[in-house]
Design a protein around this motif. Structure first.
Motif, PDB file in Angstrom:
ATOM      1  N   GLU A 521       0.863  -1.181   0.000  1.00 52.68           N
ATOM      2  CA  GLU A 521       0.000   0.000   0.000  1.00 52.68           C
ATOM      3  C   GLU A 521       0.895   1.226   0.000  1.00 52.68           C
ATOM      4  O   GLU A 521       1.876   1.293   0.752  1.00 52.68           O
ATOM      5  CB  GLU A 521      -0.890   0.007   1.228  1.00 52.68           C
ATOM      6  N   PRO A 522       0.631   2.227  -0.874  1.00 53.83           N
ATOM      7  CA  PRO A 522       1.474   3.427  -0.901  1.00 53.83           C
ATOM      8  C   PRO A 522       1.621   4.041   0.487  1.00 53.83           C
ATOM      9  O   PRO A 522       0.633   4.245   1.192  1.00 53.83           O
ATOM     10  CB  PRO A 522       0.713   4.359  -1.860  1.00 53.83           C
ATOM     11  N   SER A 523       2.860   4.303   0.893  1.00 51.41           N
ATOM     12  CA  SER A 523       3.106   4.843   2.232  1.00 51.41           C
ATOM     13  C   SER A 523       4.363   5.699   2.205  1.00 51.41           C
ATOM     14  O   SER A 523       5.218   5.559   1.333  1.00 51.41           O
ATOM     15  CB  SER A 523       3.241   3.702   3.251  1.00 51.41           C
ATOM     16  N   PHE A 524       4.430   6.631   3.173  1.00 48.12           N
ATOM     17  CA  PHE A 524       5.608   7.481   3.295  1.00 48.12           C
ATOM     18  C   PHE A 524       6.763   6.673   3.889  1.00 48.12           C
ATOM     19  O   PHE A 524       6.608   6.017   4.920  1.00 48.12           O
ATOM     20  CB  PHE A 524       5.314   8.687   4.182  1.00 48.12           C
ATOM     21  N   ILE A 525       7.924   6.715   3.247  1.00 41.91           N
ATOM     22  CA  ILE A 525       9.109   5.992   3.715  1.00 41.91           C
ATOM     23  C   ILE A 525      10.222   7.019   3.956  1.00 41.91           C
ATOM     24  O   ILE A 525      10.796   7.566   3.012  1.00 41.91           O
ATOM     25  CB  ILE A 525       9.568   4.938   2.693  1.00 41.91           C
ATOM     26  N   PRO A 526      10.518   7.317   5.229  1.00 37.38           N
ATOM     27  CA  PRO A 526      11.612   8.258   5.501  1.00 37.38           C
ATOM     28  C   PRO A 526      12.958   7.564   5.465  1.00 37.38           C
ATOM     29  O   PRO A 526      13.092   6.412   5.888  1.00 37.38           O
ATOM     30  CB  PRO A 526      11.274   8.761   6.914  1.00 37.38           C
ATOM     31  N   GLU A 527      13.958   8.259   4.932  1.00 34.61           N
ATOM     32  CA  GLU A 527      15.316   7.750   4.972  1.00 34.61           C
ATOM     33  C   GLU A 527      15.965   8.125   6.302  1.00 34.61           C
ATOM     34  O   GLU A 527      15.358   8.799   7.138  1.00 34.61           O
ATOM     35  CB  GLU A 527      16.120   8.301   3.786  1.00 34.61           C
ATOM     36  N   CYS A 536      27.809  20.413  19.409  1.00 35.20           N
ATOM     37  CA  CYS A 536      27.328  20.675  20.762  1.00 35.20           C
ATOM     38  C   CYS A 536      26.217  21.710  20.678  1.00 35.20           C
ATOM     39  O   CYS A 536      26.104  22.446  19.692  1.00 35.20           O
ATOM     40  CB  CYS A 536      28.457  21.146  21.673  1.00 35.20           C
ATOM     41  N   GLY A 537      25.386  21.726  21.709  1.00 26.06           N
ATOM     42  CA  GLY A 537      24.252  22.648  21.678  1.00 26.06           C
ATOM     43  C   GLY A 537      23.143  22.149  20.773  1.00 26.06           C
ATOM     44  O   GLY A 537      23.059  20.974  20.441  1.00 26.06           O
ATOM     45  N   VAL A 538      22.284  23.067  20.345  1.00 23.89           N
ATOM     46  CA  VAL A 538      21.123  22.723  19.532  1.00 23.89           C
ATOM     47  C   VAL A 538      21.417  22.965  18.055  1.00 23.89           C
ATOM     48  O   VAL A 538      21.862  24.057  17.687  1.00 23.89           O
ATOM     49  CB  VAL A 538      19.888  23.542  19.966  1.00 23.89           C
ATOM     50  N   GLY A 539      21.198  21.949  17.235  1.00 20.12           N
ATOM     51  CA  GLY A 539      21.365  22.064  15.794  1.00 20.12           C
ATOM     52  C   GLY A 539      20.154  21.510  15.070  1.00 20.12           C
ATOM     53  O   GLY A 539      19.047  21.480  15.611  1.00 20.12           O
ATOM     54  N   SER A 540      20.347  21.041  13.853  1.00 18.88           N
ATOM     55  CA  SER A 540      19.227  20.501  13.081  1.00 18.88           C
ATOM     56  C   SER A 540      19.692  19.295  12.280  1.00 18.88           C
ATOM     57  O   SER A 540      20.876  19.139  11.986  1.00 18.88           O
ATOM     58  CB  SER A 540      18.644  21.562  12.139  1.00 18.88           C
ATOM     59  N   GLN A 541      18.710  18.427  11.949  1.00 19.57           N
ATOM     60  CA  GLN A 541      18.924  17.259  11.108  1.00 19.57           C
ATOM     61  C   GLN A 541      17.895  17.268   9.988  1.00 19.57           C
ATOM     62  O   GLN A 541      16.775  17.738  10.184  1.00 19.57           O
ATOM     63  CB  GLN A 541      18.770  15.967  11.916  1.00 19.57           C
ATOM     64  N   VAL A 542      18.264  16.722   8.833  1.00 17.21           N
ATOM     65  CA  VAL A 542      17.342  16.642   7.692  1.00 17.21           C
ATOM     66  C   VAL A 542      17.342  15.205   7.168  1.00 17.21           C
ATOM     67  O   VAL A 542      18.258  14.426   7.427  1.00 17.21           O
ATOM     68  CB  VAL A 542      17.736  17.616   6.563  1.00 17.21           C
ATOM     69  N   ARG A 543      16.280  14.861   6.432  1.00 19.15           N
ATOM     70  CA  ARG A 543      16.178  13.554   5.797  1.00 19.15           C
ATOM     71  C   ARG A 543      15.241  13.665   4.604  1.00 19.15           C
ATOM     72  O   ARG A 543      14.458  14.612   4.487  1.00 19.15           O
ATOM     73  CB  ARG A 543      15.653  12.496   6.771  1.00 19.15           C
ATOM     74  N   LEU A 544      15.310  12.686   3.727  1.00 14.50           N
ATOM     75  CA  LEU A 544      14.453  12.615   2.541  1.00 14.50           C
ATOM     76  C   LEU A 544      13.270  11.701   2.841  1.00 14.50           C
ATOM     77  O   LEU A 544      13.446  10.609   3.382  1.00 14.50           O
ATOM     78  CB  LEU A 544      15.236  12.087   1.344  1.00 14.50           C
ATOM     79  N   VAL A 545      12.048  12.156   2.522  1.00 18.77           N
ATOM     80  CA  VAL A 545      10.839  11.354   2.725  1.00 18.77           C
ATOM     81  C   VAL A 545      10.218  11.091   1.361  1.00 18.77           C
ATOM     82  O   VAL A 545       9.893  12.020   0.620  1.00 18.77           O
ATOM     83  CB  VAL A 545       9.829  12.064   3.646  1.00 18.77           C
ATOM     84  N   LYS A 546      10.071   9.809   0.994  1.00 18.83           N
ATOM     85  CA  LYS A 546       9.519   9.419  -0.310  1.00 18.83           C
ATOM     86  C   LYS A 546       8.175   8.728  -0.134  1.00 18.83           C
ATOM     87  O   LYS A 546       7.896   8.146   0.907  1.00 18.83           O
ATOM     88  CB  LYS A 546      10.478   8.477  -1.056  1.00 18.83           C
ATOM     89  N   CYS A 547       7.357   8.789  -1.192  1.00 19.52           N
ATOM     90  CA  CYS A 547       6.130   7.990  -1.262  1.00 19.52           C
ATOM     91  C   CYS A 547       6.450   6.774  -2.121  1.00 19.52           C
ATOM     92  O   CYS A 547       6.768   6.904  -3.306  1.00 19.52           O
ATOM     93  CB  CYS A 547       4.983   8.802  -1.868  1.00 19.52           C
ATOM     94  N   GLN A 548       6.393   5.569  -1.518  1.00 18.57           N
ATOM     95  CA  GLN A 548       6.813   4.359  -2.224  1.00 18.57           C
ATOM     96  C   GLN A 548       5.786   3.253  -2.047  1.00 18.57           C
ATOM     97  O   GLN A 548       4.974   3.270  -1.123  1.00 18.57           O
ATOM     98  CB  GLN A 548       8.180   3.879  -1.702  1.00 18.57           C
ATOM     99  N   VAL A 549       5.837   2.278  -2.962  1.00 16.46           N
ATOM    100  CA  VAL A 549       4.947   1.116  -2.903  1.00 16.46           C
ATOM    101  C   VAL A 549       5.720  -0.110  -3.351  1.00 16.46           C
ATOM    102  O   VAL A 549       6.621  -0.021  -4.203  1.00 16.46           O
ATOM    103  CB  VAL A 549       3.699   1.333  -3.798  1.00 16.46           C
TER     104      VAL A 549
END
Length: 667
Positions: A521-527, A536-549
């Motif tokens: 079933e089509p669903s969101f798949i995050p990498e 150190c301290g507060v930063g950020s993270q990113v990732r790619l989110v695809k719609c796959q089946v």
């Protein structure tokens, strides 16, 4: 000597003929010195798809380039159901041959990833698996869900056109190299409604011809089947044990677990299937289902109507009628209008009876009008608005017989002039699909690992096609958040702030998003998340989110447009914290706190600034100043909270007032 000279000449003539014959061969044969291909052998199977081969001989004393054998598929017709599996037949042929001094009943072992073309069989009732032959017979399928076949011990690709080496595949509707327009995707979810008066309930009705059926039941209840053939024969199957079996000539794969049941049917279904649920426990169950339903009502072009004139030139038209592919009969047009994919073909016009009329007649017989006087026709006004937006309504229109003259002017005429064709309907049902309804997904795990916390779920408004839409009543929407208690005791001091205001909850909410697997079933798949942008301290993270089946037929993963996946899309950016920098105290700045808490929906509503009291007067007499004390307050518990929890709200202005206005006594 003359005889010998004649013999030499004959030999030269024969050599010349052979050379001429070889010159006529194809470029490949002449260059590689191969003999012509021989005739094709008998097919290795009589049905179900087999293989046939052809041989050729190398005419050179040296090695010829290329192969001396070629293959093609044959007998590409379905075997009768009683014929059984071809690989199973090869295993059972060893039943009367002793293995290590003992006879066994051998069953096939299919889908071997390492060597799919060896004959591996398992002794019934044991764990014994033996390779009984290094190669299966030509034409044996490499895998149960594939057309690829074993030839000479090697797995060869076979397309849906039954050609070796072809990459052509069936679409989801079962049409070879099709575009998917002859069926529609149906998916949804059923939630059990326990009732003392009901022992079972209908989950979904799946019509004849449907494909790629998959149902997953979670809970204590049990699935069972009811079927009805096109001839009206009904039957029932209890689905009591795990296994693969035939129901109305449709292959069923059923898996039964303690808390889950999975039903798969590749299709196409040879009967109408009704999936039902039998209540077996006090807890609720849910059933998710997905299948491709054929479009059984399609427009069909009619033959040409009789010519408008018997001689001297006339015209004739075609029309379109709605045809039921199951019953092979014409039905009302509304059934074809139900499918947006169906486009009614336009009428075709052609001339007819062009021979001149006999001179003795002196006139041209009209049937009833000729090319210069077009046939009267039914004409309707636009349909009125439907009386209901969903759940079935009625719309109407006016229909009259009109006539068009040679100048193109249209005027009403008597209805009998249009009786050569059926009158258009004046009333029709509309919006007969079900109204949108709320569909609640499963609850998330509790946001804590001990004590009291919260759990969340996604609630979607789903229309009759199983698509996320609007139109559901807000008053009947199920709640999306509730409290939960984890019975594990917490070995730390009880904190006063609610769970949703704590950093561990945010971390757990992120962890809930991890580990999503690709499904049918089509669903969101995050990498995977990138590393934190700071050390150190507060930063950020990113990732790619695809719609796959996951494509079941080819067992490959396909990327889809983002709007093909339903439900909330996982976030593609988040905050990360790698501890204090350079030995600083582990305290959060207002910006860091806002970043860490920014994704919590109810955070702004929970904390706010409020004036609490005034400071002591700066003077005891003669006039002084008092300043209002501003505190960050939990609006639910009315308790003072850390000021970093109110950073998303605007701090109120400084408030001062005069005090101790009495004059000071003289010294």
């Amino acid at each position: 000597m003359e005889c010998c000279r004649w013999t030499t000449a004959g030999t030269l003539l024969l050599a010349s003929l052979v050379l001429s014959f070889r010159t006529a061969r194809s470029e490949e044969d002449r260059d590689s010195l191969w003999d012509a291909w021989g005739s094709w052998s008998e097919c290795s199977r009589t049905c179900g798809g087999g293989a046939s081969y052809s041989l050729r001989r190398c005419l050179s004393s040296k090695t010829c380039e290329g192969r001396n054998i070629r293959y093609r598929t044959c007998s590409n017709v379905d075997c009768p159901p009683e014929a059984g599996d071809f690989r199973a037949q090869q295993c059972s042929a060893h039943n009367d041959v002793k293995y290590q001094g003992q006879l066994y009943e051998w069953l096939p072992v299919s889908n071997d990833p390492d060597n799919p073309c060896s004959l591996k069989c398992q002794a019934r009732g044991t764990a014994l698996v033996v390779e009984l032959a290094p190669k299966v017979l030509d034409g044996t399928r490499c895998y149960t869900e594939s057309l690829d076949m074993c030839i000479s011990g090697l797995c060869q690709i076979v397309g849906c056109d039954h050609q070796l080496g072809s990459a052509v595949k069936e679409d989801n509707c079962g049409v070879c190299n099709g575009d998917g327009s002859t069926c529609r995707l149906v998916r949804g979810q059923y939630k059990s409604q326990l009732s003392a008066s009901k022992l079972d309930d209908t989950v979904v009705a799946i019509p004849y011809g449907s494909r790629q059926v998959r149902l997953v039941l979670k809970g204590p209840d049990h699935l069972y089947l009811e079927t009805k053939t096109l001839q009206g024969v009904k039957s029932e199957n209890s689905l009591s044990t795990t296994g693969s079996f035939l129901v109305e000539n449709s292959s069923i794969d059923f898996q039964k677990f303690p808390d889950k049941e999975i039903l798969r049917i590749s299709g196409p279904l040879t009967a109408d299937f009704t999936i039902k649920i039998h209540y077996a426990g006090a807890a609720d169950s849910s059933v998710q289902f997905i299948f491709y339903q054929p479009i059984i009502h399609r427009w069909r072009e009619t033959d040409f109507f009789p010519c408008s004139a018997s001689c001297g030139g006339g015209y004739q038209l075609t029309s379109a009628e709605c045809f039921d592919l199951r019953s092979n009969r014409v039905v009302a047009d509304q059934y074809c209008h139900y499918y947006p994919e169906n486009i009614k073909p336009k009428p075709k016009l052609q001339e007819c009876n062009l021979d001149p009329c006999p001179a003795s007649d002196g006139y041209k017989q009209i049937m009833p009008y000729d090319l210069y006087h077009p046939l009267p026709r039914w004409e309707g006004t636009p349909w009125t608005a439907c009386s209901s937006s969903c759940g079935g309504g009625i719309q109407s229109r006016s229909v009259s017989c009109v006539e068009e003259d040679i100048q193109g002017h249209i005027s009403p005429v008597e209805e009998w002039k249009c009786m050569y064709t059926p009158k258009m309907p004046v009333v029709q049902p509309c919006n007969i699909f079900d109204c949108p309804k709320w569909l609640a997904q499963e609850w998330s795990p509790c946001t804590v690992t001990c004590g009291q916390g919260l759990r969340y779920r996604v609630v979607l408004c789903i229309d009759h096609r199983g698509m996320h839409t609007g139109g559901c009543s807000p008053k009947t929407k199920p709640h999306i958040k509730e409290e939960c208690v984890v019975p594990t005791p917490c070995y730390k001091p009880k904190e006063k702030l609610p769970v949703e205001a704590k950093l561990p909850w945010y971390k757990q909410a992120q962890e809930l998003e991890e580990g999503t697997a690709v499904s049918e079933e089509p669903s969101f798949i995050p990498e995977a998340w990138s590393t934190c942008s700071v050390t150190c301290g507060v930063g950020s993270q990113v990732r790619l989110v695809k719609c796959q089946v996951l494509l079941a037929f080819s067992q490959s993963v396909a990327d889809l447009p983002i709007d093909e996946c339903e439900g909330p899309k996982p976030v593609s950016q988040r905050a990360c914290y790698n501890g204090p920098c350079s030995g600083e105290a582990a305290e959060y700045t207002p910006e860091e706190t806002h970043l860490l808490y920014g994704s919590l929906q109810e955070f702004d509503e929970l904390y706010d600034w409020e004036y609490e009291a005034f400071t002591e007067c700066s003077e005891s007499c003669g006039g002084g100043i008092q300043e209002a004390v501003v505190t960050c307050l939990n609006k639910q518990t009315r308790e003072i909270a850390d000021e970093t929890l109110c950073v998303s709200s605007r701090r109120p202005p400084q408030l001062l007032k005069a005090c101790s206005l009495d004059p000071c006594p003289p010294r």
